[in-house]
Design an enzyme around this catalytic site. Structure first.
Site, mmCIF file in Angstrom:
data_model
loop_
_atom_site.group_PDB
_atom_site.id
_atom_site.type_symbol
_atom_site.label_atom_id
_atom_site.label_comp_id
_atom_site.label_asym_id
_atom_site.label_seq_id
_atom_site.Cartn_x
_atom_site.Cartn_y
_atom_site.Cartn_z
ATOM 1 C CB ALA A 148 -18.559 -35.078 13.382
ATOM 2 C CG MET A 149 -13.762 -38.114 17.077
ATOM 3 S SD MET A 149 -14.801 -39.222 18.076
ATOM 4 C CE MET A 149 -14.126 -38.902 19.693
ATOM 5 C CD GLU A 150 -17.099 -37.281 21.078
ATOM 6 O OE1 GLU A 150 -17.397 -37.491 19.889
ATOM 7 O OE2 GLU A 150 -17.304 -38.108 21.987
ATOM 8 C CG ASN A 151 -10.990 -35.814 18.032
ATOM 9 O OD1 ASN A 151 -11.059 -36.961 18.437
ATOM 10 N ND2 ASN A 151 -11.166 -35.484 16.757
ATOM 11 C CD GLU B 99 -16.166 -42.248 20.589
ATOM 12 O OE1 GLU B 99 -16.254 -41.155 20.016
ATOM 13 O OE2 GLU B 99 -17.029 -42.680 21.358
ATOM 14 C CG HIS C 205 -19.826 -35.302 22.432
ATOM 15 N ND1 HIS C 205 -20.427 -36.130 23.349
ATOM 16 C CD2 HIS C 205 -20.044 -35.891 21.218
ATOM 17 C CE1 HIS C 205 -20.986 -37.164 22.725
ATOM 18 N NE2 HIS C 205 -20.776 -37.039 21.435
ATOM 19 C CD GLU D 262 -19.510 -34.785 16.900
ATOM 20 O OE1 GLU D 262 -18.849 -35.183 17.874
ATOM 21 O OE2 GLU D 262 -20.332 -35.523 16.300
ATOM 22 C CD GLU E 72 -21.787 -40.450 21.470
ATOM 23 O OE1 GLU E 72 -22.521 -39.536 21.043
ATOM 24 O OE2 GLU E 72 -20.544 -40.402 21.369
HETATM 25 N N1 0A1 Z 1 -18.361 -39.899 19.164
HETATM 26 C C1 0A1 Z 1 -18.754 -39.574 17.833
HETATM 27 C C2 0A1 Z 1 -19.020 -40.726 16.958
HETATM 28 C C3 0A1 Z 1 -17.871 -41.506 16.468
HETATM 29 C C4 0A1 Z 1 -17.653 -42.763 16.942
HETATM 30 C C5 0A1 Z 1 -16.647 -43.565 16.443
HETATM 31 C C6 0A1 Z 1 -15.879 -43.044 15.431
HETATM 32 O O1 0A1 Z 1 -14.919 -43.802 14.863
HETATM 33 C C7 0A1 Z 1 -14.879 -45.117 15.131
HETATM 34 C C8 0A1 Z 1 -16.065 -41.772 14.957
HETATM 35 C C9 0A1 Z 1 -17.059 -41.005 15.495
HETATM 36 C C10 0A1 Z 1 -20.075 -38.836 17.908
HETATM 37 O O2 0A1 Z 1 -20.929 -39.229 18.677
HETATM 38 O O3 0A1 Z 1 -20.265 -37.910 17.158
HETATM 39 ZN ZN ZN Z 2 -21.693 -38.201 20.008
#
Ligand code: 0A1
Ligand code: ZN
Length: 873
Positions: free
Chosen positions: A263-266, A122, A302, A299, A321
């Site tokens: 953090a990241m919600e993969n 992301e 999400h 996360e 978000e």
């Molecule tokens: N979607 C994640 C936040 C996030 C956005 C961008 C990133 O890298 C560019 C990393 C994480 C969240 O809302 O937690």
């Molecule tokens: Zn988020």
């Protein structure tokens, strides 16, 4: 500057990608990515002869369509990507590319973090891994095969379920992953390398067992159990509150010390900054644990709000978000004290989002254009977005909101949609018209809500006028009124809550709440024997700046008797602001109107046995400089710091007895766990100690030294350390040295060690920061270190960042420039520190403006250039 991308130009993708099959030959230096995409022309696609697949910094090794290698005339490679000339309506594209993870300092795409490889896709990182239609409205099913040296990469993770694995010749092995749920490319993830894990299970309400794992470097694992428990509580909560169940058989989290964000919600493979996972009482503060709990929940949530239903385009970022922040806020409120959670959230909103919304980077929650999407992961999109979601809940009620959520999932599961779709679901599920709420998404700027009162003592009638105005922002001069829910209460002077007797003027109130929809509306209440004390905006019912002039006497009544804890906090903030602004304006504190009354009100508050000590602590926490500055012009930051300090000194002296009592009385509870009473005990003790030392450092400084030695947890240890350093007390050097020695091997605690020094108001702060930039514990390459040292200095050290001679700006700008060359995303966030420059007195304005110009001339990344250019416009 690069041309912006506009929401108005949105068109559906030219092709649909039904299936993606990726094969990785993983290696730190050189990774090869083999990709097979099944593409078919989108039914609504505009006609065109070319298809652009995004790709950045990729070396193309092979390319074929339906098994036929392409001739040079059939494709073109550019900085943007891969252009296919006249592709068929339906085909399989095969590409093979090479990438270089170890050289990736941006931490986007595939990168190395100590002994492992990770991805961050992301918003637009997937195009740094392979050629693709890298946009969220292209949802595909992924199959991923990871192959690598077995010793170097014993663990090979991707999204979904592992469906095959095996060992190969030459000490290599592979694992194959399949994700049954279609997803956009930004949710793709890989983690591979020398990772250990901890494990637990969660039984869903329909009786399925989900295997939960947290992966990290082995030494971090013993401190990751709190996070794993928070995950289970989040899963349970989402089932109970929204009926949402997890949809795969495993859920994995990977923690890394090298990460650009929280953090990241993969999908099923969340990747976390270690700071949002690795935390226990011994090595993390209560604030850290609260943060971990919230991010883990965020996360996880999400999975439904973001992954199953995703965003049509990046302008809709707040769709996932804002909604997910709202959900994590509600989860946290249910875990501990709802009142404290709300106060913390409002403080954050006011300190971060309000200044953003009144500065040069002000943008709507649904922006209409951007240059670099990474710059739009902002307090506005996240926190103001969450406040808007909360507005729906306020007007629809919790059940009505749930009906809206149910309809949203019923309609849009598996789709990429917009904030308008979300609003339509809320409206349709409840049979109401919410069309005016679109203005909350489209207009930048914090609405100002002005409340004026008139009391007719002969007739016993109170007339209240509510008016709203949203200030003009860059490119958006005229604003329309937004719907603002305003709960209303009346109190008698002795604190008794009065029934509302509304006269036939203005709209009738439902449940003591006005929804202000016009620029101005008036209400009347009668049957009043004396002028009542009016209280509005309970629980901070809307993200507005309230202008409601009340006397010290009225505010004191509110501080003492309000039933809503947020309003008590608000009354305390208003009283504090009144004192600070009076001193700032040049008055001697003794001469400030109502001083004695304010002292009495705070004393009474400290003696209120019914008040949650954590709420008391927040009431005793003076409004911070960022929030105060928001309401001022031609700011002299040094004068403001000293005015605030003078009021803290006065408060510490006034309340000395009560503060000592709280400090000692709560000593035992403060040694407890991460439960509401123990965390509240720590909050009030540390607030009391800070005020006591502000009041008289010679008399009470020893308490901080003592706490440094007797500390039973990191919250106590760090509170002691920061008081010793920030007040420049005798033991500070020894305490810093000891802390360093004890935690030298713990990156997260070294971050704290850096932050404490970077935020110190003592005269040596700047030279300390300068020295720390060269310290072995620091590197520009690690985002957490950059944020801890440089970020903290710019955000929290208002005294030295804004040093009158410009030395703070110069040091900051040099560091920013160096970081920008390595990691544009992190540098762009640092650039925002100058955004408020127009609010300062002329000399600082000029110094900041010159610094911004120097940065721009030096040549910045696209990310940082967007922020700096806007600031200078
Ligand atoms: N979607 C994640 C936040 C996030 C956005 C961008 C990133 O890298 C560019 C990393 C994480 C969240 O809302 O937690
Ligand atoms: Zn988020």
């Amino acid at each position: 500057m690069t041309d912006p991308i506009r929401l108005a130009d949105y068109t559906p993708p030219p092709y649909v990608i039904d299936h993606v099959s990726l094969d990785f030959q993983l290696d730190f230096e050189q990774t090869e990515v083999d990709s097979r995409l099944r593409l078919r022309r989108h039914p609504d696609a505009l006609p065109g002869r070319e298809l652009l697949l995004h790709g950045e910094d990729l070396s193309l090794l092979a390319i074929a369509i339906d098994g036929q290698p392409l001739a040079p005339a059939q494709y073109a490679v550019s900085a943007e990507g891969l252009r296919l000339i006249d592709p068929p309506a339906e085909f399989e594209l095969h590409t093979r590319v090479r990438i270089h993870p170890a050289r990736n300092t941006r931490l986007e795409g595939l990168y190395q973090s100590s002994a492992f490889l990770l991805t961050q896709c992301e918003a637009e990182g997937f195009r740094r891994i392979t050629y693709f239609l890298d946009r969220p409205d292209v949802m595909a099913r992924f199959t991923v095969r990871l192959e690598a040296d077995q010793q170097q990469f014993p663990v090979l993770l991707s999204n979904g379920d592992d469906v095959a694995q095996g060992t190969l010749a030459n000490g290599r092995h592979f694992v194959q992953w399949q994700d049954p749920w279609p997803k956009p490319s930004y949710l793709f993830a890989i983690a591979a390398g020398a990772l250990g894990h901890i494990e637990d299970y969660f039984r869903t309400r329909s009786g399925r067992d989900v295997r939960l794992r947290i992966y990290a470097e082995p030494r971090a694992l013993p401190r990751s159990w709190f996070a794993l428990d928070a995950l289970k509580r989040s899963m349970r909560w989402d089932e109970a509150r929204y009926g949402l169940e997890y949809d795969l058989d495993q859920f994995n989290i990977v923690a890394t010390y090298d990460f650009n964000m929280g953090a990241m919600e993969n999908k099923s493979l969340n990747i976390f900054n270690a700071k949002a996972i690795v935390a226990d009482l011994e090595r993390a503060t209560d604030a850290d644990l609260t943060y971990v709990e919230a991010v883990v929940a965020h996360e996880y949530f999400h999975n439904w709000t973001g992954n199953r239903v995703t965003c049509r385009d990046w302008f809709q970022l707040s769709l996932k978000e804002g909604l997910t922040v709202y959900r994590d806020q509600e989860f946290s409120a249910d875990q501990g004290s709802r009142a404290v959670k709300r106060i913390d959230d409002v403080r954050l909103l006011r300190a971060n989002q309000f200044p953003e919304d009144s500065g040069p980077f002000a943008h709507p929650v649904r922006p209409s254009e951007y240059v670099e999407i990474n710059n739009f992961y902002t307090a506005t999109v996240y926190e103001k977005g969450a406040e808007i979601v909360r507005l729906y809940e306020r007007v629809l009620g919790r059940e009505g909101f749930r009906r809206g959520m149910d309809l949203y999932f019923q309609r849009h599961d598996g789709q990429a949609v917009t904030t308008d779709d979300f609003r339509a679901a809320m409206a349709d599920a409840n049979g109401v018209d919410l069309s005016r709420f679109s203005r909350w998404y489209e207009q930048a700027g914090t609405p100002i809500l002005t409340v004026t009162e008139q009391f007719d003592s002969e007739r016993g009638v109170l007339t209240v006028q509510f008016s709203q105005e949203t200030p003009g922002t860059l490119g958006q001069a005229d604003k329309l009124p937004v719907p603002i829910p305003i709960p209303i209460a009346l109190y008698r002077q002795d604190g008794l809550r009065l029934p509302l007797q509304q006269r036939d003027v203005g709209p009738p109130l439902a449940g003591a709440m006005l929804v202000l929809t016009e620029a101005s509306q008036t209400l009347q209440f009668d049957g009043l024997q004396e002028k009542p004390v009016l209280s509005v905006l309970h629980d901070f019912s809307a993200p507005v700046a309230l202008r409601h002039r009340q006397s010290v006497a009225e505010l004191s009544v509110r501080l003492g008797f309000e039933q809503d804890p947020f309003c008590r906090f608000e009354a305390a903030q208003n009283l504090g602001e009144h004192l600070i602004q009076s001193v700032y304006a040049g008055q001697a504190l003794d001469a400030v109107s109502g001083l004695a009354e304010i002292g009495r009100a705070f004393k009474a508050l400290c003696a209120d046995a019914g008040l949650d000590p954590a709420v008391l602590a927040e009431c005793l926490n003076l409004p911070d400089e960022a929030y105060l500055s928001e309401r001022m012009q031609a700011i002299d930051p040094s004068r403001l710091f000293h005015a605030r300090q003078a009021v803290a000194t006065w408060l510490g002296q006034q309340l000395e007895g009560a503060l000592l009592q709280h400090y000692h009385r709560e000593a035992q509870s403060a040694g407890g766990g991460f439960d509401a009473p123990s965390t509240a005990a720590r909050r009030i003790r540390h607030r009391a100690l800070a005020l006591l030392i502000a009041g008289d450092a010679t008399r009470h400084g020893a308490l901080a030294s003592e706490l440094a030695v007797t500390a039973r947890n990191m919250t106590e240890r760090l509170a002691a350390l920061s008081l010793l350093v920030h007040f420049g007390l005798a033991d500070q050097e020894a305490a810093l040295a000891q802390f360093y020695q004890q935690y030298e091997d713990d990156p997260l605690l070294l971050d704290k060690w850096l932050s404490v020094q970077a935020s110190s108001p003592q005269p040596d702060a700047l030279s300390r920061v300068r020295a720390l930039l060269k310290h072995p514990a620091y590197t520009h390459r690690n985002p957490n270190k950059v944020r801890a040292l440089i970020g903290t200095f710019g955000r929290l050290n208002r005294l030295h960042f804004h040093a009158a001679d410009g030395s703070g700006y110069a040091l900051y700008a040099d560091a920013l420039q160096a970081v920008d060359a390595l990691n544009p995303q992190v540098a762009a966030r640092l650039s925002a520190a100058f955004n408020g420059w127009r609010r300062f007195e002329p000399l600082r304005q000029e110094a900041m403006r010159r610094t911004l110009q120097r940065l721009l001339q030096a040549g910045l990344s696209k990310d940082s250039a967007e922020i700096v250019t806007k600031a200078l416009e």
